[in-house]
Scaffold this active site. Structure first.
Site, short mmCIF file in Angstrom:
data_model
loop_
_atom_site.label_atom_id
_atom_site.label_comp_id
_atom_site.label_asym_id
_atom_site.label_seq_id
_atom_site.Cartn_x
_atom_site.Cartn_y
_atom_site.Cartn_z
N ARG A 128 40.74 -40.87 58.25
CA ARG A 128 41.30 -40.66 59.59
C ARG A 128 40.35 -41.01 60.75
O ARG A 128 40.73 -40.83 61.91
CB ARG A 128 41.78 -39.20 59.76
CG ARG A 128 42.82 -38.75 58.76
CD ARG A 128 43.58 -37.56 59.23
NE ARG A 128 42.72 -36.42 59.56
CZ ARG A 128 43.16 -35.24 59.99
NH1 ARG A 128 44.48 -35.05 60.15
NH2 ARG A 128 42.34 -34.26 60.27
N ASP A 129 39.19 -41.51 60.46
CA ASP A 129 38.28 -41.90 61.55
C ASP A 129 37.50 -43.15 61.16
O ASP A 129 36.28 -43.23 61.38
CB ASP A 129 37.33 -40.75 61.88
CG ASP A 129 36.63 -40.94 63.22
OD1 ASP A 129 37.15 -41.71 64.06
OD2 ASP A 129 35.56 -40.34 63.42
N LEU A 130 38.20 -44.12 60.60
CA LEU A 130 37.56 -45.35 60.18
C LEU A 130 37.27 -46.23 61.39
O LEU A 130 38.19 -46.57 62.14
CB LEU A 130 38.45 -46.11 59.18
CG LEU A 130 38.68 -45.42 57.84
CD1 LEU A 130 39.73 -46.17 57.03
CD2 LEU A 130 37.38 -45.30 57.05
N ASN A 141 31.08 -45.89 62.02
CA ASN A 141 30.95 -45.00 60.87
C ASN A 141 30.64 -45.75 59.57
O ASN A 141 30.77 -45.18 58.49
CB ASN A 141 32.24 -44.20 60.69
CG ASN A 141 32.39 -43.12 61.74
OD1 ASN A 141 31.42 -42.75 62.40
ND2 ASN A 141 33.61 -42.62 61.92
#
Length: 329
Positions: free
Chosen positions: A46-48, A52
């Site tokens: 959910r935070d690609l 990151n």
């Protein structure tokens, strides 16, 4: 060089050609494999985003910051981390400031931008990977925006441009894959990250095959250009080389008409060369037979002369002996 993020690497590729940026598909595919494994365990990241993704000095890739990850089919925490994350973007008056701390919001899909955490599944990660792929291909995000509100309006109302509309050099297969990943409706996206990775790897194999075919055909053309100046065994070896190259092309592209035509052309030249060589051999053999017959005729003539001389000598000897015998009587 130590560890860098994909965001750093992408920034360094600004202004480079598509061919150069496509080298980033290797770390990108490693990210896909990591996300595939997470999905197989029921975890959605959910935070690609490039910030990151750490890339090591030896090509190793690590997916960081699983703080917004969620286990599929489990309720969201009461203190919804995703909602707080998105709200920080909404509250920011300067996206550059918030991006420094949280990363740009340009990689989240419509369901994430609306904080609909219950609607988020593996295809939400597919959208984020599609946005990263778009940036690899074009050097920019799918949507250009100055505020989170701008982004939200575009996500909900507009389709992103095709990657090859931004840069015509982008391969059409990858542009179409990008467009599917970035579809507003989750059902229109590839069903899994595995499907995305398989499509890219299939394109890589196909591209490698095309490059090999082009290389073999160039080499075959060059070899064929030297054929007119050759004869005999060197000619046959050159024809064998062209034929071998074209047969390799047909292994990769069974319907490659030009490769088959070159094989047929080489075979025709080979048959002609062999026929000419056999004709030369026959002419040489006939010449040798004629020369041999001449030698035999000369030898026979010499023998006849020698025989005639010997016969004359013997007859003269007999005649003298007879005369001597008459003289004594």
């Amino acid at each position: 060089q130590g560890e860098r993020t994909l965001a750093t690497v992408l920034a360094e590729t600004k202004g480079e050609t598509v061919e150069e940026r496509l080298e980033l598909l290797e770390p990108y595919l490693k990210v896909c494999d990591t996300v595939r494994y997470a999905h197989s365990r029921g975890v959605i990241h959910r935070d690609l985003k490039p910030e990151n993704i750490a890339i090591g000095a030896f090509g190793e890739v690590v997916l960081l910051d699983w703080g917004l990850a969620k286990l599929k089919h489990t309720p969201e925490l009461a203190d919804d981390r995703l909602q707080a994350h998105v709200q920080a973007y909404r509250d920011a008056t300067d996206l550059q400031t918030v991006a420094g701390a949280m990363g740009t919001p340009g990689y989240m899909g419509p369901e994430a931008a609306l904080s609909k955490s219950d609607d988020m599944d593996e295809r939400s990660d597919v959208y984020s990977l599609g946005a990263m792929l778009f940036e690899i291909l074009t050097g920019r995000l799918p949507f250009l925006f100055e505020t989170f509100g701008d982004l939200g309006r575009q996500l909900l109302a507009e389709e992103p441009p095709r990657a090859n509309e931004i840069d015509p050099a982008v391969p059409d297969t990858l542009a179409r894959l990008c467009a599917r990943c970035l579809a507003r409706d989750k059902d229109d996206r590839p069903p899994s990250v595995e499907a995305v990775a398989q499509a890219i790897r299939a394109w890589q194999r196909e591209s490698a095959a095309r490059r090999e075919v082009r290389g073999h055909m160039r080499e075959a053309d060059t070899a064929l250009e030297g054929v007119p100046g050759l004869t005999g065994d060197p000619l046959l070896r050159q024809l064998d080389r062209v034929t071998a190259l074209c047969r390799r092309v047909l292994e990769l592209r069974p319907k490659h008409g030009r490769a088959q035509r070159l094989i047929d052309e080489c075979e025709a030249i080979r048959r002609q060369a062999i026929a000419e060589r056999e004709a030369t051999i026959r002419r040489t053999e006939r010449t040798e037979r004629r020369q041999q017959l001449k030698r035999y005729g000369l030898a026979a003539g010499i023998l006849l002369l020698l025989g005639a001389g010997l016969a004359a000598f013997l007859l003269d000897r007999q005649r003298r002996a007879a005369e001597d015998a008459r003289g004594r009587t």
